[in-house]
Scaffold this motif. Structure first.
Motif, PDB file in Angstrom:
ATOM      1  N   LEU A  60       0.852  -1.180   0.000  1.00 18.34           N
ATOM      2  CA  LEU A  60       0.000   0.000   0.000  1.00 18.34           C
ATOM      3  C   LEU A  60       0.889   1.231   0.000  1.00 18.34           C
ATOM      4  CD1 LEU A  60      -3.240   0.572   0.468  1.00 18.34           C
ATOM      5  CD2 LEU A  60      -2.349   1.634   2.525  1.00 18.34           C
ATOM      6  N   GLY A  61       0.811   2.012  -1.068  1.00 15.13           N
ATOM      7  CA  GLY A  61       1.591   3.239  -1.172  1.00 15.13           C
ATOM      8  C   GLY A  61       0.679   4.446  -1.238  1.00 15.13           C
ATOM      9  N   ILE A  62       1.256   5.626  -1.136  1.00 11.53           N
ATOM     10  CA  ILE A  62       0.481   6.863  -1.140  1.00 11.53           C
ATOM     11  C   ILE A  62       0.827   7.699  -2.360  1.00 11.53           C
ATOM     12  CG2 ILE A  62      -0.035   9.015   0.088  1.00 11.53           C
ATOM     13  CD1 ILE A  62      -1.116   6.529   1.463  1.00 11.53           C
ATOM     14  N   GLY A  63      -0.188   8.028  -3.140  1.00 12.35           N
ATOM     15  CA  GLY A  63      -0.027   8.939  -4.259  1.00 12.35           C
ATOM     16  C   GLY A  63       0.025  10.363  -3.746  1.00 12.35           C
ATOM     17  N   LEU A  64       1.107  11.068  -4.063  1.00 10.15           N
ATOM     18  CA  LEU A  64       1.334  12.432  -3.580  1.00 10.15           C
ATOM     19  C   LEU A  64       1.044  13.458  -4.670  1.00 10.15           C
ATOM     20  CD1 LEU A  64       4.739  11.793  -1.745  1.00 10.15           C
ATOM     21  CD2 LEU A  64       2.445  11.818  -0.738  1.00 10.15           C
ATOM     22  N   ARG A  71      -8.710  20.787  -4.403  1.00 10.99           N
ATOM     23  CA  ARG A  71      -8.473  20.239  -3.062  1.00 10.99           C
ATOM     24  C   ARG A  71      -7.305  19.261  -3.087  1.00 10.99           C
ATOM     25  NH1 ARG A  71     -10.250  15.907   0.392  1.00 10.99           N
ATOM     26  NH2 ARG A  71     -11.384  14.846  -1.293  1.00 10.99           N
ATOM     27  N   ASP A  72      -6.354  19.449  -2.182  1.00 10.41           N
ATOM     28  CA  ASP A  72      -5.261  18.502  -2.047  1.00 10.41           C
ATOM     29  C   ASP A  72      -5.783  17.195  -1.468  1.00 10.41           C
ATOM     30  OD1 ASP A  72      -1.962  19.802  -1.483  1.00 10.41           O
ATOM     31  OD2 ASP A  72      -3.476  20.518  -2.877  1.00 10.41           O
ATOM     32  N   VAL A  73      -5.322  16.100  -2.015  1.00 12.33           N
ATOM     33  CA  VAL A  73      -5.772  14.796  -1.532  1.00 12.33           C
ATOM     34  C   VAL A  73      -4.615  13.806  -1.573  1.00 12.33           C
ATOM     35  CG1 VAL A  73      -6.657  14.183  -3.821  1.00 12.33           C
ATOM     36  CG2 VAL A  73      -7.470  12.950  -1.815  1.00 12.33           C
ATOM     37  N   LEU A  74      -4.432  13.085  -0.480  1.00 12.99           N
ATOM     38  CA  LEU A  74      -3.452  12.000  -0.390  1.00 12.99           C
ATOM     39  C   LEU A  74      -4.177  10.703  -0.733  1.00 12.99           C
ATOM     40  CD1 LEU A  74      -1.915  13.289   2.906  1.00 12.99           C
ATOM     41  CD2 LEU A  74      -0.580  12.956   0.808  1.00 12.99           C
ATOM     42  N   ILE A  75      -3.649   9.953  -1.702  1.00 16.66           N
ATOM     43  CA  ILE A  75      -4.416   8.852  -2.281  1.00 16.66           C
ATOM     44  C   ILE A  75      -3.724   7.515  -2.049  1.00 16.66           C
ATOM     45  CG2 ILE A  75      -5.500   7.987  -4.381  1.00 16.66           C
ATOM     46  CD1 ILE A  75      -5.357  10.829  -5.497  1.00 16.66           C
ATOM     47  N   PRO A  76      -4.389   6.571  -1.391  1.00 17.80           N
ATOM     48  CA  PRO A  76      -3.813   5.240  -1.184  1.00 17.80           C
ATOM     49  C   PRO A  76      -3.911   4.373  -2.436  1.00 17.80           C
ATOM     50  CG  PRO A  76      -5.952   5.368  -0.129  1.00 17.80           C
ATOM     51  CD  PRO A  76      -5.689   6.723  -0.710  1.00 17.80           C
ATOM     52  N   PHE A  77      -2.815   3.695  -2.765  1.00 17.43           N
ATOM     53  CA  PHE A  77      -2.729   2.777  -3.904  1.00 17.43           C
ATOM     54  C   PHE A  77      -2.420   1.382  -3.360  1.00 17.43           C
ATOM     55  CE2 PHE A  77      -2.215   6.703  -5.976  1.00 17.43           C
ATOM     56  CZ  PHE A  77      -2.011   6.596  -7.347  1.00 17.43           C
ATOM     57  N   ALA A  78      -3.228   0.394  -3.661  1.00 23.58           N
ATOM     58  CA  ALA A  78      -2.905  -1.000  -3.357  1.00 23.58           C
ATOM     59  C   ALA A  78      -2.510  -1.666  -4.667  1.00 23.58           C
ATOM     60  CB  ALA A  78      -4.097  -1.709  -2.728  1.00 23.58           C
ATOM     61  N   LYS A 343     -11.152   7.541   4.798  1.00 21.27           N
ATOM     62  CA  LYS A 343     -10.952   8.605   5.787  1.00 21.27           C
ATOM     63  C   LYS A 343      -9.761   9.480   5.418  1.00 21.27           C
ATOM     64  CE  LYS A 343     -11.711   7.625  10.089  1.00 21.27           C
ATOM     65  NZ  LYS A 343     -11.591   7.098  11.477  1.00 21.27           N
ATOM     66  N   LEU A 344      -8.672   8.853   4.969  1.00 18.74           N
ATOM     67  CA  LEU A 344      -7.479   9.613   4.587  1.00 18.74           C
ATOM     68  C   LEU A 344      -7.792  10.617   3.491  1.00 18.74           C
ATOM     69  CD1 LEU A 344      -4.320   9.927   4.795  1.00 18.74           C
ATOM     70  CD2 LEU A 344      -4.221   8.393   2.829  1.00 18.74           C
ATOM     71  N   MET A 345      -8.606  10.217   2.515  1.00 20.76           N
ATOM     72  CA  MET A 345      -8.920  11.102   1.391  1.00 20.76           C
ATOM     73  C   MET A 345      -9.980  12.139   1.723  1.00 20.76           C
ATOM     74  SD  MET A 345      -8.668   8.589  -1.947  1.00 20.76           S
ATOM     75  CE  MET A 345      -9.595   7.210  -1.299  1.00 20.76           C
ATOM     76  N   GLY A 346     -10.581  12.043   2.894  1.00 18.46           N
ATOM     77  CA  GLY A 346     -11.590  13.022   3.284  1.00 18.46           C
ATOM     78  C   GLY A 346     -12.827  12.975   2.420  1.00 18.46           C
ATOM     79  N   ILE A 347     -13.195  11.769   2.008  1.00 18.07           N
ATOM     80  CA  ILE A 347     -14.309  11.593   1.073  1.00 18.07           C
ATOM     81  C   ILE A 347     -15.641  11.558   1.814  1.00 18.07           C
ATOM     82  CG2 ILE A 347     -15.387   9.903  -0.467  1.00 18.07           C
ATOM     83  CD1 ILE A 347     -12.521   9.179  -1.332  1.00 18.07           C
ATOM     84  N   LYS A 348     -16.619  12.281   1.287  1.00 16.84           N
ATOM     85  CA  LYS A 348     -17.965  12.297   1.875  1.00 16.84           C
ATOM     86  C   LYS A 348     -19.006  11.619   0.992  1.00 16.84           C
ATOM     87  CE  LYS A 348     -16.380  14.733   5.305  1.00 16.84           C
ATOM     88  NZ  LYS A 348     -16.105  14.061   6.586  1.00 16.84           N
ATOM     89  N   THR A 349     -18.735  11.523  -0.315  1.00 18.55           N
ATOM     90  CA  THR A 349     -19.693  10.917  -1.241  1.00 18.55           C
ATOM     91  C   THR A 349     -18.972   9.984  -2.216  1.00 18.55           C
ATOM     92  OG1 THR A 349     -19.509  12.623  -2.969  1.00 18.55           O
ATOM     93  CG2 THR A 349     -21.080  13.028  -1.174  1.00 18.55           C
ATOM     94  N   ALA A 350     -19.737   9.077  -2.803  1.00 17.88           N
ATOM     95  CA  ALA A 350     -19.176   8.170  -3.808  1.00 17.88           C
ATOM     96  C   ALA A 350     -18.722   8.940  -5.041  1.00 17.88           C
ATOM     97  CB  ALA A 350     -20.210   7.111  -4.187  1.00 17.88           C
TER      98      ALA A 350
END
Length: 429
Positions: A60-64, A71-78, A343-350
């Motif tokens: 699991l890595g993080i897209g920077l 909006r800045d967003v940190l994105i998890p990559f599996a 939660k990391l991405m701060g997402i509220k909707t699909a």
């Protein structure tokens, strides 16, 4: 506020990266704990699928560097493939200079299909269904009161005739269903099951299959980005920006014209898309099926993305594709690692998740095209792949990087050569 720019992240230790990530995303280290264990136990997995014997992990890595809709967003990559996270992150950095990624989505409409066979008169049956459309939609709309409470439910009913098939003509009904923040398979399948007896009574035919379609062409995510031509030479200073830009556009033209190239071109897009879909506990197989069917919707398989230039000569990329993802229900709700990703991405909707995922797809596509248009895909990719080959040969600790570096310098990245280099280094030669 989240900051997706974390310089030097690659050079930190695992523990330092998690600490930096928590700081940059305004989260606590505890929020990220599911990623240190894989998120679930074998006992938990036993309740998710059949015949469980254990677990299988992916890195699991993080897209920077991603900025999506301002909006800045940190994105998890599996993902297990080298260069995906690095490539997408670097392209996101270049895209920031042009304002980042601008993404939109349509309403979350899914299609439930019902196959109506043994119909005596096709036209009569089709019109009878339309005559009862209001009552059929009312039945479907009442099936899921929770979904309806949040604004979802049945939206439309369409009927079409399949004139030629292995069993002769039959009717296909499409139930258009708003699934809100769910992926929607369960809700749509349940609605189709509920409507089947009524449709049979109306038409005298038999409802055979009734199931969701993964060609979710009513649920589209779109994204665009502009890369200033001057940014295209970062890391490739021996090239002119216009040369890189035109090379990317020419590579896209190849994919747009030839299905053999388009298959690999779109696979590159899905390298990024699938990574985030998996990290968030969504159905990557459904996304893959929908994407490739959409790429062939006009009768010829072609590129999902487009690349060109604007009036100022800057590179402009776009991508649109079906994106049936959810943040409620399924693995997204029961898998702690998926919950941590959302939660990391701060997402509220699909829809927000869909916009982020399609932005990743475009970034990953640009990374591949830029490499192809300049030094070729192998240099960067093989540099990262060499580390895996070194590990497979038995290297550990500092020797991993040393063995990998020598293979890259020799331009021979193979397991047998890795074993030879490792043996020489361990013996002090």
């Amino acid at each position: 506020m989240t900051n997706s720019r974390i310089p030097g992240f690659y050079n930190l230790t695992l523990e330092e990266r998690r600490a930096k990530l928590a700081e940059a995303s305004n989260r606590t280290p505890e929020d990220l704990l599911p990623w240190t264990t894989g998120g679930i136990s074998a006992e938990s997995a036993d309740h998710m699928i059949e015949n469980v014997v254990g677990l299988h992990s992916l890195p699991l890595g993080i897209g920077l560097n991603f900025m999506v809709n301002g909006r800045d967003v940190l994105i998890p990559f599996a993902v297990e493939e080298p260069s995906v996270v690095a490539g997408a992150s670097f392209m996101a950095k270049l895209a920031r200079a042009g304002g980042g990624f601008t993404a939109t989505t349509t309403e979350p409409l899914m299609i439930g299909q019902m196959q109506l066979i043994n119909v005596v008169n096709m036209n009569e049956a089709r019109l009878k269904i339309y005559e009862h459309k209001a009552e059929l939609l009312a039945i479907a709309d009442a099936i899921d009161p929770v979904l309806k409470k949040f604004g979802g439910g049945a939206r439309d009913l369409e009927v079409r005739t399949i004139e030629e098939s292995a069993i002769g003509p039959f009717l296909v009904l499409h139930l258009i269903y708003d699934v809100r923040d769910a992926m929607g398979a369960n809700a749509v399948n349940t609605a189709c099951e509920k409507l089947a007896p009524q449709i049979e009574a109306i038409t005298g035919g038999k409802v055979h299959l009734r199931i969701l379609s993964n060609l979710a062409d009513r649920r589209i995510a779109r994204v665009r980005c502009t890369i200033p031509v001057s940014e295209l030479t970062v890391g490739f200073e021996s090239f002119k920006g216009e040369t890189v830009r035109d090379g990317i556009i020419a590579a896209y033209a190849f994919a747009a014209s030839d299905p053999y190239r388009a298959a690999t071109h779109n696979k590159g897009i899905m390298n990024g898309v699938d990574s985030v879909v998996i990290a968030t506990g969504n159905d990557w197989r459904a996304i893959e099926a929908g994407a490739h069917a959409y790429a062939a919707r006009n009768g010829k398989y072609t590129s999902l993305s487009t690349w060109g230039k604007d009036k100022d000569g800057n590179l402009v990329g776009t991508l649109e594709m079906p994106m049936a993802v959810g943040i409620v229900g399924g693995a997204t709700k029961v898998h702690p690692a998926a919950q941590a990703a959302v939660k990391l991405m701060g997402i509220k909707t699909a829809n927000e998740l869909a916009e982020i995922i399609v932005s990743v797809g475009l970034a990953q596509n640009m990374a591949a095209l830029r490499a192809l248009a300049t030094e070729g895909i192998q240099r960067g990719h093989m540099s990262l792949h060499a580390r895996q080959v070194a590990i497979a040969a038995g290297a550990s600790g500092e020797l991993i990087e040393k063995v990998a570096a020598q293979m890259v310098a020799e331009k021979v990245v193979r397991s047998d050569r890795a074993e030879e280099i490792l043996k020489a280094m361990e013996s002090g030669k």
